[in-house]
Structure formats: C-alpha cells, structure tokens
Design an enzyme around this catalytic site. Structure first.
Site, mmCIF file in Angstrom:
data_model
loop_
_atom_site.group_PDB
_atom_site.id
_atom_site.type_symbol
_atom_site.label_atom_id
_atom_site.label_comp_id
_atom_site.label_asym_id
_atom_site.label_seq_id
_atom_site.Cartn_x
_atom_site.Cartn_y
_atom_site.Cartn_z
ATOM 1 N N TYR A 252 -1.459 -0.963 10.374
ATOM 2 C CA TYR A 252 -1.621 -1.322 8.949
ATOM 3 C C TYR A 252 -0.431 -0.810 8.134
ATOM 4 O O TYR A 252 0.161 -1.552 7.348
ATOM 5 C CB TYR A 252 -2.923 -0.726 8.418
ATOM 6 C CG TYR A 252 -3.134 -0.937 6.943
ATOM 7 C CD1 TYR A 252 -3.536 -2.171 6.443
ATOM 8 C CD2 TYR A 252 -2.925 0.106 6.029
ATOM 9 C CE1 TYR A 252 -3.728 -2.367 5.073
ATOM 10 C CE2 TYR A 252 -3.114 -0.080 4.670
ATOM 11 C CZ TYR A 252 -3.515 -1.322 4.189
ATOM 12 O OH TYR A 252 -3.700 -1.516 2.840
ATOM 13 N N SER B 5 0.876 -1.191 0.000
ATOM 14 C CA SER B 5 0.000 0.000 0.000
ATOM 15 C C SER B 5 0.899 1.222 0.000
ATOM 16 O O SER B 5 2.046 1.165 0.469
ATOM 17 C CB SER B 5 -0.858 -0.003 1.263
ATOM 18 O OG SER B 5 -1.395 1.286 1.496
#
Ligand code: NAD
Length: 250
Positions: free
Chosen positions: A158, A145
């Site tokens: 995350y 990401s």
C-alpha cells in the site's frame, strides 16, 4: 444558486465516491458549483444515494482497475455532461499486513493493490486527459497517503502504491501542462469505514490524538477541503499536499 446548474458549470469525476473521503470530496465540489460524477464498483445503492443528494450529479458504476471500465466511466461522463474539468483519483484499496511479515505481502496482494491504486489511477487519467486538455484548465487531484512518503501505512505494498502515485503526479504535471494541472493530497489517518473499529488503526489513532500538533484524527471533509483548494490553486502543479494534522512531525 437556485435552479439547474448553467450549461457551463464545471464537471468533476470522483472515483470511489460512494463513501468516505471520495463522498466528502464529491459533496464539497458540488457545494462549489461543480456537476459531479459519483463512482464505485460494488456499493451501487450507496453511490446512487450520494448522487441523488446532490444538485446535479450522476452515479456511474465502474471498476477503475479494469481498463475498459475506466475508459467507459470517462466516456459516460462525457455522454452525460458533455465535458470534464476535474478528475479526482480517489478509489483505492489496502489490506493490513505488518511490515515485518514479508511473506504476508504476497505477490497476489501486491498485484491487487497496484492494479487499483496505481494502474487504476493511471488508466482513468489517460482516458480523461483529452477532455481535461480541451477545457484549457483541467485539473487532476490524486489521493495519496502519508504512507507514500513516511515509513508507515497498513502494508508495504500500500505504501509503495502511494509513493508511486506521488511520483506519477510529478511526472504527469511536467508532461500535461499548461492545459492540465496535476496535484495530490496525502491524508494522514482519516476516520472512514477503513479505519474505524479497526484493531490495526486504533493505537495509531490514539497516538495521533495525543501527539500530533492538531491533536485529532482527520475527517473526510478535511481532505475534501484540501482537494477543493487545489482545484482553485491555478498556479500550483506537481505538488503533494500532506493533510495530516501535522502527524508527519511526530
Ligand atoms: P472507503 O472504503 O470509504 O472508500 C473507497 C471507495 O472506493 C468506495 O467508494 C469504494 O466503493 C470505491 N472503490 C473500491 N474499489 C474500487 C474500484 N476498483 N473502482 C472504483 N471504485 C472503487 O475508503 P477511504 O478511507 O475513503 O479511502 C479513499 C482513499 O483515501 C483511498 O485511496 C485511500 O488509500 C486514501 N486514504 C485513506 C486514509 C484513511 O485513513 N481512511 C488515509 C490516507 C489515504
């Protein structure tokens, strides 16, 4: 191509491919002629539907954060197709916790996210490696990401999990060549079930639409295109490819 795929057609396993980015990747690799394994943990019906819509695909349920299930997923892939050429580690989870809410990022949340995003990726890759090596031209693509390299993302755990995936990508690439290449794709904001209709993501999407060089939020097929490209990029390993419409520049 008509009729059944030839026996020598390459086999791709895409974790977490019942929806969103994983589904788009599986469909793209199938369009490129791969036989495909669709996987998810809970959304069995959706996964079976994705597999049924592809020319030579099978659905195998498994929670890749559980070592035995990750191993079984690979073993069943080999049982069904007899080989494995491409592994896409896409299954991932998050929860929106503002970065300033330090106690909100509880140790339980850290473990939950790292268990799937990092350890799940690791143990699926380890289980797949002997088979990828055997082909002589195996390929791993990890889904990271933009949060893995920028001070962004739905939560600090995350973002850290994605940073770990990116370094794992480089370390593995340096270890498993020349038989296997390992790369990653790091999407910016992509319209999927995670991000649509979300109070957390709506203002970020607006900002991206107004200011990112390509003036739109990503679509799952944007990520799928990059993954497919890396499967063909035979002299590329240890790379993390940002697929974010230029959002890292704003
Ligand atoms: P999604 O919720 O649509 O898809 C997640 C998939 O993973 C589903 O198929 C789900 O069934 C599966 N899954 C969940 N837990 C699993 C487990 N333990 N074992 C096996 N499968 C499991 O989400 P998405 O937005 O398509 O995200 C896919 C990947 O893309 C994730 O790794 C995510 O971090 C990454 N990503 C998404 C965005 C975005 O904006 N949507 C941005 C950057 C990175």
């Amino acid at each position: 191509m008509t009729g059944p795929a030839p026996d020598r057609a390459k086999v791709a396993l895409v974790t977490g491919s019942s929806s969103g980015i994983g589904k788009a990747v599986a469909e793209r690799l199938a369009a490129d002629g791969h036989r495909v394994v669709i996987n998810s943990v809970r959304s069995v019906e959706e996964g079976e539907k994705v597999a049924a819509g592809l020319p030579d695909a099978v659905y195998i349920g498994a929670d890749v954060s559980v070592e035995e299930q990750a191993r079984n997923l690979v073993a069943q892939t080999i049982e069904h197709f007899g080989r494995l050429d491409v592994l896409v580690n896409n299954a991932g989870r998050t929860r929106a916790v503002p970065h300033a809410d330090l106690t909100g990022a509880s140790p339980e949340l850290w473990r939950e996210i790292l268990d799937l995003n990092v350890i799940g990726t690791w143990q699926t890759t380890v289980a797949a490696m002997p088979h990828l090596t055997r082909t002589g031209a195996g390929c791993v693509v990890n889904i990271s990401s933009i949060a893995g390299s920028r001070p962004a993302g739905s939560s600090i755990p995350y973002a850290v999990s994605k940073a770990a995936i990116e370094h794992m990508t480089r370390l593995l690439a340096n270890t498993v060549g020349p038989e296997v290449r390992v790369n990653a794709v790091a999407p910016g904001l992509v319209e999927t079930a995670w991000t649509q209709n979300s109070d957390f993501f709506a203002p970020i999407a607006e900002h991206v639409r107004k200011t990112a060089p390509l003036r739109r939020v990503g679509r799952p097929d944007d990520v799928a295109e990059a993954v497919a490209g890396l499967t063909r990029a035979h002299y590329t390993t240890g790379q993390v490819l940002l697929v974010d419409g230029g959002a890292h520049l704003i």
